[in-house]
Enzyme design. Structure first.
Site, PDB file in Angstrom:
ATOM      1  N   GLY A 240       0.817  -1.207   0.000  1.00  0.00           N
ATOM      2  CA  GLY A 240       0.000   0.000   0.000  1.00  0.00           C
ATOM      3  C   GLY A 240       0.847   1.252   0.000  1.00  0.00           C
ATOM      4  O   GLY A 240       0.540   2.242   0.672  1.00  0.00           O
ATOM      5  N   HIS A 305      -4.180   2.224   9.839  1.00  0.00           N
ATOM      6  CA  HIS A 305      -5.036   3.194  10.530  1.00  0.00           C
ATOM      7  C   HIS A 305      -6.268   3.554   9.702  1.00  0.00           C
ATOM      8  O   HIS A 305      -7.198   4.186  10.208  1.00  0.00           O
ATOM      9  CB  HIS A 305      -4.244   4.448  10.923  1.00  0.00           C
ATOM     10  CG  HIS A 305      -3.941   5.394   9.803  1.00  0.00           C
ATOM     11  ND1 HIS A 305      -3.589   6.712  10.018  1.00  0.00           N
ATOM     12  CD2 HIS A 305      -3.915   5.226   8.451  1.00  0.00           C
ATOM     13  CE1 HIS A 305      -3.367   7.293   8.863  1.00  0.00           C
ATOM     14  NE2 HIS A 305      -3.562   6.425   7.897  1.00  0.00           N
TER      15      HIS A 305
END
Length: 398
Positions: A240, A305
């Site tokens: 990512g 997160h």
């Protein structure tokens, strides 16, 4: 200092001279600058009256955001930059951007009052380093993002929470973002379906990664090369990793490893990678099994997160099958929220993650519990005075 005698006046003048002489270049490192900035925030809170606070919160800040957005729409900063960033009158600026001079003057004054511009004399303005930075998409796109996403979500947050019994948002497909946008599905699929906003979002995410202390400033990156007997096997997988700001920082320090570096993100993102060949760029959905096996490090910056615990656990589990026991490390670069007295960046991130993606900023204990539930052993947290975020080092549970 009530100014009733000359001594107090002298001390006041000295204080003002000291404060006015401090800027970002005053400090020997960014850690000291950050500490001083926190002290300055605290100083403002001590100096402000309740009226000062509500005026700033309810009038000054909304007006500043709107003035920046209109300036962005007018291409004020870009056109000014093209003309050399010199001082210009309000009439010259109004002609440059085709705007009513009186309207533009009102906006310029508020920008100058908030130190975005410098007002050199009545009706004459000059750019600052800050306003010039808005000509770069990694900063300027935040102004668009403020109006595309941040303000709409926070505007709707009180209504969403009231209608849902003030429960902590956990569903990434049915949260504040979806309520604000009238959308079914998670935020990432929204941006895939809305390419203009999606491109803006990708720019601001790139800005997050490009303009913080890098992971190589926090983690002892040379340790990744230690005990590395196989010079052909994968070394670092950036899961990512957006367009590769973090990976590029590592590559520049260790250029000989480029062919063993793997940048992964959604195909429409990773195709814009700034990493040169032979760094590997792979379109990857991190809810699917990790395809790159046996790397020394699997690194995730600002990934987990974005998700509440259940989907975050799934992402972690998908990496586990690719890791080699006793060799592979998991490195999570994220906020580690203290139990009390958190940095305002951390608390702002936490609430922003909540309204955008039903995500969360986790404490060290929370991280440890999450990792254990996904089959990992929490080793330690790496921190640096240069950074608000830290890096969690973990490995497979034996």
């Amino acid at each position: 200092m009530n100014g009733t005698n000359g001594t107090d006046d002298h001390k006041f003048e000295e204080l003002m001279q000291t404060l006015n002489g401090i800027n970002a270049d005053t400090f020997s490192n960014d850690g000291k600058r950050i500490q001083t900035l926190l002290a300055a925030y605290a100083l403002v809170s001590r100096l402000e009256t309740p009226w000062d606070f509500v005026l700033r919160l309810c009038m000054g800040q909304p007006a500043l955001g709107a003035a920046l957005k209109v300036s962005k729409d007018l291409q004020l900063f870009d056109k000014w930059h093209e003309r050399g960033d010199g001082a210009m009158t309000r009439e010259q600026l109004a002609a440059m951007v085709s705007c009513d001079p009186n309207l533009l003057f009102r906006l310029l004054r508020h920008l100058a009052a908030n130190h975005v511009l410098q007002e050199t004399s009545i009706g004459v303005f000059k750019p600052t380093k800050l306003s010039i930075s808005f000509t770069q998409s990694v900063f300027g796109e935040w102004i668009n993002h403020l109006y595309d996403a941040t303000i709409p979500c926070f505007f709707k947050m009180p209504m969403y929470l009231a209608q849902n019994g003030y429960k902590n948002p956990l569903d990434p497909s049915n949260g504040v973002f979806q309520y604000a946008k009238g959308w079914k599905g998670d935020m990432f699929h929204y941006y895939e379906s809305h390419p203009v906003e999606g491109e803006s979002f990708n720019h601001v995410m790139g800005g997050v990664m490009a303009n913080q202390a890098g992971w190589v400033d926090i983690f002892p990156h040379n340790a990744i090369l230690e005990s590395d007997s196989d010079s052909e096997s994968p070394l670092v997988v950036d899961v990512g990793g957006n367009i590769g700001h973090d990976m590029e920082k590592f590559r520049q320090l260790h250029p000989e490893t480029a062919s063993r570096l793997y940048l992964e993100d959604r195909p429409e993102v990773v195709k814009h990678s700034l990493c040169p060949e032979p760094v590997n760029k792979i379109g990857y959905d991190f809810f699917m099994p990790q395809p790159i096996k046996g790397a020394r490090a699997y690194y995730m910056h600002g990934v987990l997160h974005d998700w509440s615990d259940e989907p975050a656990r799934k992402i972690l589990e998908m990496q586990r099958g690719a890791m080699k026991p006793g060799h592979s490390k998991l490195l999570i670069h994220d906020h580690i929220a203290p139990e009390a007295l958190a940095h305002p960046h951390t608390t702002a991130y936490d609430l922003t993650m909540m309204v955008m993606v039903a995500g969360v900023e986790r404490s060290e204990a929370h991280w440890s519990t999450l990792l254990k539930s996904a089959g990992y052993k929490f080793l330690r947290v790496w921190t640096s005075p240069l950074a608000v975020q830290g890096i969690i080092e973990a490995e497979l549970e034996e």
